[in-house]
Design a protein around this motif. Structure first.
Motif, short mmCIF file in Angstrom:
data_model
loop_
_atom_site.label_atom_id
_atom_site.label_comp_id
_atom_site.label_asym_id
_atom_site.label_seq_id
_atom_site.Cartn_x
_atom_site.Cartn_y
_atom_site.Cartn_z
N VAL A 63 -23.70 75.41 7.23
CA VAL A 63 -23.65 74.16 7.99
C VAL A 63 -24.96 73.95 8.75
O VAL A 63 -25.54 72.86 8.74
N GLU A 64 -25.45 75.01 9.40
CA GLU A 64 -26.72 74.91 10.12
C GLU A 64 -27.85 74.53 9.17
O GLU A 64 -28.68 73.67 9.50
N GLU A 65 -27.91 75.18 8.01
CA GLU A 65 -28.99 74.90 7.07
C GLU A 65 -28.90 73.47 6.53
O GLU A 65 -29.93 72.83 6.32
N LEU A 66 -27.70 72.97 6.31
CA LEU A 66 -27.56 71.57 5.90
C LEU A 66 -28.16 70.65 6.96
O LEU A 66 -28.89 69.72 6.63
N HIS A 67 -27.86 70.93 8.22
CA HIS A 67 -28.38 70.09 9.31
C HIS A 67 -29.89 70.26 9.50
O HIS A 67 -30.53 69.38 10.06
N GLU A 68 -30.43 71.37 9.01
CA GLU A 68 -31.88 71.60 9.06
C GLU A 68 -32.58 70.95 7.86
O GLU A 68 -33.80 71.01 7.74
N GLY A 69 -31.81 70.35 6.97
CA GLY A 69 -32.38 69.68 5.81
C GLY A 69 -32.55 70.57 4.59
O GLY A 69 -33.14 70.14 3.59
N LYS A 70 -32.02 71.76 4.62
CA LYS A 70 -32.16 72.66 3.48
C LYS A 70 -31.21 72.24 2.37
O LYS A 70 -30.10 71.79 2.62
N ARG A 71 -31.64 72.41 1.15
CA ARG A 71 -30.87 72.01 -0.02
C ARG A 71 -30.29 73.20 -0.77
O ARG A 71 -29.50 73.04 -1.70
N ARG A 72 -30.69 74.41 -0.39
CA ARG A 72 -30.21 75.67 -0.96
C ARG A 72 -30.14 76.69 0.17
O ARG A 72 -30.88 76.59 1.14
N PRO A 73 -29.31 77.73 0.03
CA PRO A 73 -29.28 78.76 1.07
C PRO A 73 -30.61 79.51 1.13
O PRO A 73 -31.19 79.84 0.09
N CYS A 74 -31.04 79.79 2.32
CA CYS A 74 -32.28 80.53 2.52
C CYS A 74 -32.09 81.98 2.09
O CYS A 74 -31.05 82.58 2.35
N CYS A 75 -33.08 82.54 1.44
CA CYS A 75 -33.11 83.97 1.09
C CYS A 75 -31.99 84.37 0.13
O CYS A 75 -31.44 85.46 0.22
#
Length: 103
Positions: A63-75
């Motif tokens: 959820v945090e990464e979606l709100h940060e604009g990420k399109r895939r999970p980090c790492c």
């Protein structure tokens, strides 16, 4: 009634993740905006967790990464369950490592 909740290409959104993604309209909009491949990566990453606590942390991090604009999970090396393409070099290494641990 049909279920139109956006899924991945190889994975279906599990109930706990679906409940969290649906809990805020903005989060659900961000989830809907992802491609099926992007959603698939987040679902696979969450489902790969071995412990319930890790799974919950990954759902919140998604959820945090979606709100940060990420399109895939980090790492994350990527989903190894897709049948539409062969695993990449890093994914093969993960598969080999997992096979070694299960013996």
């Amino acid at each position: 009634m049909s279920d139109d909740f956006p899924q991945g290409v190889a994975h279906q959104v599990p109930d706990d993740m679906r409940a969290r993604l649906s809990s805020e309209p903005e989060t659900l909009d961000l989830w809907r905006d992802l491609t099926p491949l992007g959603r698939n990566e987040f679902i696979c990453w969450v489902e790969d967790a071995k412990q319930a606590a890790t799974r919950q942390k990954r759902i919140e991090r998604a959820v945090e990464e979606l709100h940060e604009g990420k399109r895939r999970p980090c790492c994350w090396v990527g989903c190894i369950h897709r049948s539409d393409k062969a695993p990449g070099r890093w994914q093969q290494a993960v598969l080999i490592e997992k096979q070694g641990k299960s013996r």
